[in-house]
Write an enzyme that holds these catalytic residues in place. Structure first.
Site: not given
Length: 723
Positions: A412, A610, A16, A614
Site C-alpha cells: 500500500d 497499515d 508424549c 487495507d
C-alpha cells in the site's frame, strides 16, 4: 468456542505430546488441539457447553501428566529450575553408581562377589534413576500408545533381567553395566536437552522480564508504591529518570525521552511530552513523567506482544504434521524391528542368545523420536523469538512457514511506503478567487472530513493563519471527495477524476500533470459549472522504502504498489521506491481483487499495509504484513506485525521465514539420517561385512546426543543475519 493455553508437565518426548493430542482429539467438545513438546504447552479450542476447562485438564492428567492453566513468569522459572535440578540430581545419583558398575563389569572380571556387587549397584539405577522411564512407559501403555520411554524401559529391562539369570547361574553372560550406563546416558541427554530447550524460549522470557514489579502512583493526593499488577485504569503513575514504565498510558505532565527498543527494536529513544503515549516495559530517560494509565494487565501492548509470541511458538506449521505422522508409528515400528533383529540373530545365525539380545537392545535405545519431534517446534520458537527481539511479530507458525515461499510483495502507499503525514505543498488559482480564498474554502470543507489528506489541508490553513468558514449541507463522497455550502454557494473539493465528470479542467491540465509527475496528489475546488483552482499535497516517501524494495529484488521477490492515487502520482512514488509494477486509481474496496489478479499469475503474495481499508487485502493475501503504526483492524488482519513500521523489516521478515525453514529442514535431515543410518547398524547389518556392531552403550550415547544436536542447531538461528 473458548481457547485455553495449558502448561503440561511430565512430557518426555514428542510421542508424549502426540499421545496427549490424540486424547484431546477424542474428547467430546474439543474442536482443535495442539500440544507442543518443546514449549511444554497445550493449546486447546473447545465448546464450553460440552466440556469445561477442568474437564480438559482432567483428561490430560489421567494420562499421567500434570496440566494447569495460566502462565506466571516467576512460577515458570521456578518450575524450569526444579525440572533441571531434578534431572541433574537423578543424573548424578545414576552416574555415581553406574561408573563403578561399568568399571567392575568391563575390567574387574575376577573380583570376588562381582555379580552381587553389580546387582546391588545396578538395581537402584534401574528402578530409582530409571523410574521416570517406567512411569512414562506405563502411562503410554494405559493409553494404547508408545513413546521413547517405552523403548528405554524395554531395552534396559531386557539387559537387567537377563543379568539376573546370570546372577543365579542360569546363563553365563551379564549386562548390568549395559542397563545402568544406558539409563545414565539417556538422563545426561535429557539434562542437556532441558538446558537447551530453556534457551529456545529466552526471547519471551526477556519480554516478560521487561515489566517492573512495582509502580509509584498517586491516590487520594498521596504517592504510594504498589505492585504493578495492582495498577487500575485511570491511575496517575509517576515515572522517575531511569525507571521502567509499568503500564500503558498517555503523558499528563513532564518531558523526557523513552527507550522503546525492547518493544520495537528501534534504538533511537522517542521524545515524550504531554499527550504522548507510553508503553509498559519501556525505559524512561532523564526526564520526569506523570501519565494516566489507560491499559493495564493483559491489555498492554507488551502483554499482547507476549501473547502473540506465545501463540506463534505454540502453533503448528504444516511441515510439523509430517513429523507427527512419523512419530505416531515410529515407536511401534522400532519395537517390531527390535523383535525382528532378535529373531534373526537367535534363530538364523550362529551368534546365539547374548548377541541377539545385545543387537535388539541397541535397536531399541538408538531410535529417538525426540529428535524428529523437536525438529520443527524448537526452530519455530527460536525464529519467532528472534523476530520479537527485532520488532517483527509473527502470529503463527503457518505465516513463518509460508513466508519462505513468497515471491511477490504488494505495498500500500500511504503510511507504508510513505510517512503517512502529507503536507500541503502547492496552491494555484484558475479563477478570480485568490490562493488564500481557495485554501479557506478547501480547509473549511475538509475540517469535517476524515480523509487522510484532510489534516494536511487544515494544517496548511492553520500555518498560514487562514480563517475557516461555516459549512452547511456537508457530505462526504467516498473515493471522490466532499461537498458543502459556504455562504449559500455549493462547492466541491476532490480528485481530478471526480472534477472531470463535473467541470472542464483542460485549462489547468498542464499544471495538474506537472504536479502529479512530482508525486503530488492534486485536489480541485470546483462547482458544477467552474473550476476555481487546486491544491497539491505530498506524502514524503519513508527513508528506507527504496532500500527495502532493493533488498526484496536482491532476494528474488517482485515488488508491487497498489494505491488510490492516479496513474501519474502512483508512477512517481513507484519510481522513487524502485517499483516497476503498480496499480493506480484503486478504490479501497477493490484492493483484494488486484491481490487476486497477482495470485492468479501463480504468485505467492505478501500484502503490506497499515490502514483500515487495507484489512481486506491483507486477509486476501497469502501473508498479510501490517505496520503497527496503522489501524487495529489492519494489525488484526495481518499475520505478521512490524512494530517499527519500517519497510526494511518486510524483507527481514521474509528472510527470517526462509532461515527458519532452512533450520527445520536441516533438523529433519539430521533426525531422519541419524535413524536411517543408526538403526540398521545397531541391528547388525554391517557385522558380517566389517565386524561393526554398536554396543547398547554407544547406541544410548548416540540417542542422547541426537535430540541435543537438533535443539543446538535450532539455537544457531539466533546468530542468523536476516537483513
Amino acid at each position: 468456542m473458548e481457547r485455553a493455553d495449558l502448561i503440561v508437565e511430565g512430557m518426555h518426548c514428542a510421542s508424549c505430546a502426540a499421545n496427549i493430542a490424540k486424547k484431546l482429539e477424542r474428547t467430546k467438545g474439543v474442536s482443535q488441539s495442539n500440544v507442543n513438546f518443546a514449549a511444554g504447552k497445550a493449546f486447546v479450542e473447545f465448546d464450553e457447553k460440552q466440556i469445561g476447562l477442568q474437564g480438559i485438564i482432567d483428561a490430560i492428567n489421567k494420562l499421567g501428566y500434570k496440566a494447569r492453566k495460566g502462565f506466571d513468569l516467576e512460577r515458570e522459572k521456578k518450575l524450569r529450575k526444579e525440572e533441571i535440578d531434578s534431572i541433574k540430581k537423578t543424573l548424578l545419583f545414576s552416574a555415581a553408581l553406574s561408573i563403578p558398575v561399568f568399571i567392575i563389569g568391563m575390567f574387574l572380571v575376577d573380583l570376588p562377589y562381582r555379580l552381587w556387587i553389580l546387582f546391588l549397584l545396578a538395581t537402584p539405577v534401574q528402578f530409582i534413576a530409571g523410574k521416570r522411564f517406567y512411569q512414562g512407559a506405563w502411562s503410554s501403555l494405559r493409553n494404547r500408545a508408545a513413546s521413547m520411554d517405552t523403548l528405554i524401559a524395554l531395552g534396559t529391562s531386557a539387559a537387567y533381567f537377563y543379568s539376573l539369570l546370570a546372577l543365579f547361574g542360569i546363563v553365563r553372560d551379564q549386562y548390568f553395566e549395559t542397563a545402568a550406563v544406558l539409563i545414565t546416558l539417556v538422563l545426561l541427554g535429557k539434562y542437556l536437552e532441558a538446558l537447551a530447550k530453556g534457551r529456545t524460549s529466552e526471547a519471551i522470557k526477556k519480554l516478560m522480564d521487561l515489566s517492573p514489579k512495582t509502580a509509584l502512583v498517586e491516590r487520594k493526593g498521596c504517592e504510594i508504591t504498589i505492585a504493578a499488577a495492582e495498577i487500575r485504569e485511570g491511575d496517575i503513575v509517576i515515572v522517575k529518570p531511569g525507571w521502567k514504565i509499568p503500564t500503558d498510558g498517555f503523558v499528563v505532565s513532564g518531558n523526557s525521552v523513552v527507550d522503546e527498543s525492547m518493544l520495537t527494536g528501534e534504538s533511537i529513544p522517542v521524545e515524550k511530552k504531554k499527550g504522548e503515549k507510553v508503553f509498559a516495559g519501556t525505559i524512561n530517560g532523564q526526564g520526569f513523567l506523570r501519565f494516566k494509565a489507560t491499559k493495564v494487565g493483559s491489555q498492554t501492548v507488551l502483554a499482547q506482544i507476549i501473547r502473540l509470541v506465545e501463540e506463534a511458538q505454540g502453533s503448528k506449521a504444516e511441515i510439523q504434521r509430517f513429523a507427527d505422522r512419523v512419530s505416531s508409528v515410529f515407536v511401534p515400528a522400532i519395537v517390531l524391528i527390535a523383535i525382528a533383529t532378535f529373531s534373526y540373530w537367535f534363530f538364523f545365525s550362529p551368534e546365539g542368545f547374548s548377541f541377539a539380545l545385545l543387537a535388539s537392545v541397541s535397536v531399541l535405545v538408538i531410535a529417538c523420536p525426540c529428535a524428529l519431534g523437536l525438529a520443527t517446534p524448537t526452530a519455530i520458537m527460536v525464529g519467532t523469538g528472534l523476530g520479537a527481539e527485532k520488532g517483527i511479530l509473527i502470529k503463527n507458525a503457518e505465516a513463518l512457514e509460508l513466508s519462505h515461499k513468497v515471491n511477490a510483495v504488494v505495498f500500500d502507499k500511504t503510511g507504508t511506503l510513505t510517512k503517512g503525514k502529507p503536507k500541503l505543498t502547492d496552491i494555484f488559482s484558475s479563477s478570480k478567487l485568490s490562493e488564500k480564498e481557495l485554501l479557506s474554502i478547501a480547509a473549511s470543507l475538509e475540517k469535517n472530513s476524515e480523509h487522510p489528506l484532510a489534516e494536511a489541508v487544515v494544517a496548511g490553513a492553520k500555518d498560514k493563519k487562514i480563517k475557516l468558514l461555516a459549512v452547511h449541507s456537508f457530505k462526504a463522497l467516498p473515493g471522490k471527495g466532499i461537498k458543502g455550502k459556504i455562504k449559500g454557494k455549493e462547492f466541491f473539493f476532490g480528485s481530478t477524476s471526480f472534477a472531470e465528470k463535473t467541470a472542464k479542467i483542460e485549462k489547468i491540465a498542464g499544471r495538474i500533470s506537472k504536479l502529479e509527475s512530482e508525486g503530488k496528489t492534486v485536489m480541485l475546488v470546483f462547482s458544477k459549472k467552474e473550476i476555481f483552482g487546486g491544491l497539491a499535497v505530498a506524502d514524503e516517501i519513508k527513508e528506507n522504502s527504496a532500500a527495502a524494495v532493493a533488498k526484496l529484488k536482491e532476494i528474488g521477490l517482485e515488488p508491487w504498489l497498489i494505491t488510490g492515487d492516479n496513474e501519474r502520482t502512483a508512477r512517481a512514488i513507484a519510481e522513487k521506491a524502485g517499483i516497476e509494477k503498480f496499480y493506480a486509481n484503486v478504490m479501497p474496496g477493490k484492493k483484494p481483487e488486484f491481490v487476486k489478479k497477482i495470485q492468479k499469475e501463480g504468485k505467492i503474495v505478501a500484502m503490506v499495509g497499515d490502514g483500515i481499508n487495507d484489512a481486506p487485502a491483507l486477509a486476501q493475501a497469502d501473508i498479510g504484513i501490517a505496520m503497527s503504526s496503522g489501524s487495529d483492524v489492519a494489525i488484526e488482519a495481518g499475520s505478521i506485525v512490524l512494530m517499527k513500521s519500517d519497510p526494511l523489516d518486510v524483507p527481514a521478515a521474509i528472510m527470517l521465514g526462509r532461515k527458519t525453514m532452512s533450520k527445520i529442514r536441516q533438523n529433519f535431515f539430521w533426525a531422519l539420517a541419524y535413524n536411517t543410518i543408526g538403526i540398521p547398524i545397531a541391528a547388525g547389518v554391517l557385522y558380517y561385512s566389517s565386524g561393526i556392531l554398536l554396543s547398547p552403550m554407544i547406541a544410548g550415547a548416540a540417542m542422547a546426543l541426537s535430540s541435543v544436536s537438533v535443539v543446538s542447531n535450532s539455537l544457531l538461528l539466533k546468530r542468523a543475519k536476516i537483513i
